[in-house]
Design an enzyme around this catalytic site. Structure first.
Site, PDB file in Angstrom:
ATOM      1  N   ASN A   1      -2.847  -2.166  -1.070  1.00  0.00           N
ATOM      2  CA  ASN A   1      -4.010  -1.464  -0.510  1.00  0.00           C
ATOM      3  C   ASN A   1      -5.306  -2.167  -0.901  1.00  0.00           C
ATOM      4  OD1 ASN A   1      -3.423   1.129   1.068  1.00  0.00           O
ATOM      5  ND2 ASN A   1      -1.972   1.276  -0.643  1.00  0.00           N
TER       6      ASN A   1
ATOM      7  N   ASN B   1      -8.709   9.015  -3.384  1.00  0.00           N
ATOM      8  CA  ASN B   1      -7.350   8.550  -3.684  1.00  0.00           C
ATOM      9  C   ASN B   1      -6.579   8.429  -2.378  1.00  0.00           C
ATOM     10  OD1 ASN B   1      -4.930   8.065  -5.300  1.00  0.00           O
ATOM     11  ND2 ASN B   1      -4.307  10.160  -4.784  1.00  0.00           N
TER      12      ASN B   1
ATOM     13  N   SER C   1      -2.456  10.216   3.138  1.00  0.00           N
ATOM     14  CA  SER C   1      -3.722  10.950   3.136  1.00  0.00           C
ATOM     15  C   SER C   1      -4.722  10.263   2.215  1.00  0.00           C
ATOM     16  CB  SER C   1      -3.507  12.375   2.590  1.00  0.00           C
ATOM     17  OG  SER C   1      -2.497  13.066   3.297  1.00  0.00           O
TER      18      SER C   1
ATOM     19  N   ILE D   1      -2.651  10.128 -14.189  1.00  0.00           N
ATOM     20  CA  ILE D   1      -3.488  11.284 -13.859  1.00  0.00           C
ATOM     21  C   ILE D   1      -4.812  11.168 -14.605  1.00  0.00           C
ATOM     22  CG2 ILE D   1      -3.696  13.790 -14.105  1.00  0.00           C
ATOM     23  CD1 ILE D   1      -0.625  13.924 -13.668  1.00  0.00           C
TER      24      ILE D   1
ATOM     25  N   GLU E   1      -0.905   3.019   5.741  1.00  0.00           N
ATOM     26  CA  GLU E   1      -1.868   3.240   4.652  1.00  0.00           C
ATOM     27  C   GLU E   1      -3.025   2.249   4.741  1.00  0.00           C
ATOM     28  OE1 GLU E   1      -0.647   3.728   0.558  1.00  0.00           O
ATOM     29  OE2 GLU E   1       1.315   4.431   1.184  1.00  0.00           O
TER      30      GLU E   1
ATOM     31  N   ARG F   1      -6.071   9.377 -25.238  1.00  0.00           N
ATOM     32  CA  ARG F   1      -6.379   9.337 -23.813  1.00  0.00           C
ATOM     33  C   ARG F   1      -7.887   9.468 -23.547  1.00  0.00           C
ATOM     34  NH1 ARG F   1      -4.058  13.360 -19.060  1.00  0.00           N
ATOM     35  NH2 ARG F   1      -6.102  13.886 -18.276  1.00  0.00           N
TER      36      ARG F   1
ATOM     37  N   LEU G   1      -4.090  17.793  -9.599  1.00  0.00           N
ATOM     38  CA  LEU G   1      -3.430  16.627  -9.006  1.00  0.00           C
ATOM     39  C   LEU G   1      -3.296  16.728  -7.484  1.00  0.00           C
ATOM     40  CD1 LEU G   1      -1.928  13.933  -9.592  1.00  0.00           C
ATOM     41  CD2 LEU G   1       0.183  15.269  -9.663  1.00  0.00           C
ATOM     42  N   ASP G   2      -3.827  15.722  -6.792  1.00  0.00           N
ATOM     43  CA  ASP G   2      -3.676  15.572  -5.332  1.00  0.00           C
ATOM     44  C   ASP G   2      -4.118  16.822  -4.563  1.00  0.00           C
ATOM     45  OD1 ASP G   2      -2.627  13.025  -5.768  1.00  0.00           O
ATOM     46  OD2 ASP G   2      -0.573  13.764  -5.903  1.00  0.00           O
TER      47      ASP G   2
ATOM     48  N   HIS H   1      -2.838   8.785  -1.005  1.00  0.00           N
ATOM     49  CA  HIS H   1      -1.585   9.390  -1.459  1.00  0.00           C
ATOM     50  C   HIS H   1      -0.554   9.292  -0.339  1.00  0.00           C
ATOM     51  CE1 HIS H   1       1.051  12.042  -3.699  1.00  0.00           C
ATOM     52  NE2 HIS H   1       1.287  12.683  -2.568  1.00  0.00           N
TER      53      HIS H   1
HETATM   54  C1  GAR Z   1       0.894   3.308  -2.187  1.00  0.00           C
HETATM   55  O1  GAR Z   1       1.966   3.714  -1.374  1.00  0.00           O
HETATM   56  C2  GAR Z   1       0.042   4.496  -2.574  1.00  0.00           C
HETATM   57  O2  GAR Z   1      -0.117   5.432  -1.555  1.00  0.00           O
HETATM   58  C3  GAR Z   1       0.839   5.060  -3.705  1.00  0.00           C
HETATM   59  O3  GAR Z   1       1.302   3.949  -4.428  1.00  0.00           O
HETATM   60  C4  GAR Z   1       1.424   2.849  -3.542  1.00  0.00           C
HETATM   61  C5  GAR Z   1       0.630   1.702  -4.103  1.00  0.00           C
HETATM   62  O4  GAR Z   1       0.864   0.521  -3.380  1.00  0.00           O
HETATM   63  N1  GAR Z   1       0.058   5.936  -4.522  1.00  0.00           N
HETATM   64  C6  GAR Z   1       0.552   6.968  -5.178  1.00  0.00           C
HETATM   65  O5  GAR Z   1       1.728   7.262  -5.151  1.00  0.00           O
HETATM   66  C7  GAR Z   1      -0.463   7.759  -5.970  1.00  0.00           C
HETATM   67  N2  GAR Z   1       0.136   8.926  -6.527  1.00  0.00           N
HETATM   68  P1  GAR Z   1      -0.068  -0.746  -3.577  1.00  0.00           P
HETATM   69  O6  GAR Z   1      -0.175  -1.003  -5.075  1.00  0.00           O
HETATM   70  O7  GAR Z   1       0.649  -1.855  -2.886  1.00  0.00           O
HETATM   71  O8  GAR Z   1      -1.411  -0.449  -2.957  1.00  0.00           O
END
Ligand code: GAR
Length: 208
Positions: A14, A105, A134, A90, A172, A63, A142-143, A107
């Site tokens: 992404n 974010n 999304s 998180i 995405e 944290r 969360l989300d 998701h």
């Molecule tokens: C993507 O599918 C993103 O939507 C997901 O991780 C992947 C990252 O891919 N995110 C989550 O699951 C967040 N909870 P990338 O590192 O190739 O962009």
């Protein structure tokens, strides 16, 4: 020019889509920093060394100290928008509050369905006929923040979590770029926790 910071834990496809959209002149923006909880994340390699911040939480006393350091580095990059793109940790309420209204974010589900992890397997288990991704505002829960935009794909007979994940990932990238174009242009905005589109309250996610 729109200043975008990216939080990423892994592969960074992404993030690469953002890099490519900027290079192609499609997105009028600059990536001011990539921030990772994994110093070895591939995502970090997608930007110049002086824009990388990669530190594991275990390098810090707790944290709160980790998120303070991450937040200080992020704030120093003066971002307009902070994109969590495969950031798999998180974020605490203090951190979210500090950057309130500037955090989004991506998701891999049609929120509010399938918050959290393993979204593709869960869409299959639930027998969903469609699935997708999304982009939403980040809130401490969360989300659960307001959804700005979504992209849908069909679930096909014979899909497994892997084939479904690939189909979702392919949408995405354009979803994220289209959403960032609108955010950077100020057309899609956040006011008091609620999204607006061209100044009007956005009651349902844009279908991109
Ligand atoms: C993507 O599918 C993103 O939507 C997901 O991780 C992947 C990252 O891919 N995110 C989550 O699951 C967040 N909870 P990338 O590192 O190739 O962009």
């Amino acid at each position: 020019i729109c200043r975008i910071a990216v939080l990423a834990s892994g592969r960074g496809s992404n993030l690469q889509a953002i890099v490519d959209a900027i290079a192609a002149g499609r997105l009028q923006a600059e990536i001011v920093g990539v921030f990772s909880d994994r110093p070895d994340a591939t995502a970090l390699e997608r930007v110049a060394a002086d824009r990388r911040w990669g530190h594991a939480p275990k390098e810090f006393s707790d944290r709160a100290a980790y998120e303070q350091a991450l937040g200080d580095a992020l704030a120093a990059s003066a971002p307009d928008w902070i994109v969590c793109a495969g950031y798999m940790r998180i974020l605490g309420a203090d951190f979210v509050q500090r950057f309130n209204g500037r955090l989004v974010n991506i998701h891999p589900s049609l929120l509010p369905l399938h918050k959290g992890l393993h979204t593709h397997a869960r869409a299959l288990e639930a027998g969903d006929s469609e699935h997708g991704a999304s982009v939403h505002l980040v809130v401490p829960e969360l989300d659960a923040g307001a959804v700005l935009a979504q992209a849908r794909v069909p679930v096909l007979a014979g899909d497994d979590a892997q084939t479904l994940a690939e189909r979702v990932l392919a949408v995405e990238h354009p979803l994220l770029i289209a959403t960032l174009e609108l955010l950077c242009a100020g057309r899609l905005a956040e006011r008091e926790g609620q999204p607006t589109f061209d100044g009007h309250p956005l009651f349902s996610p844009l279908a991109l």
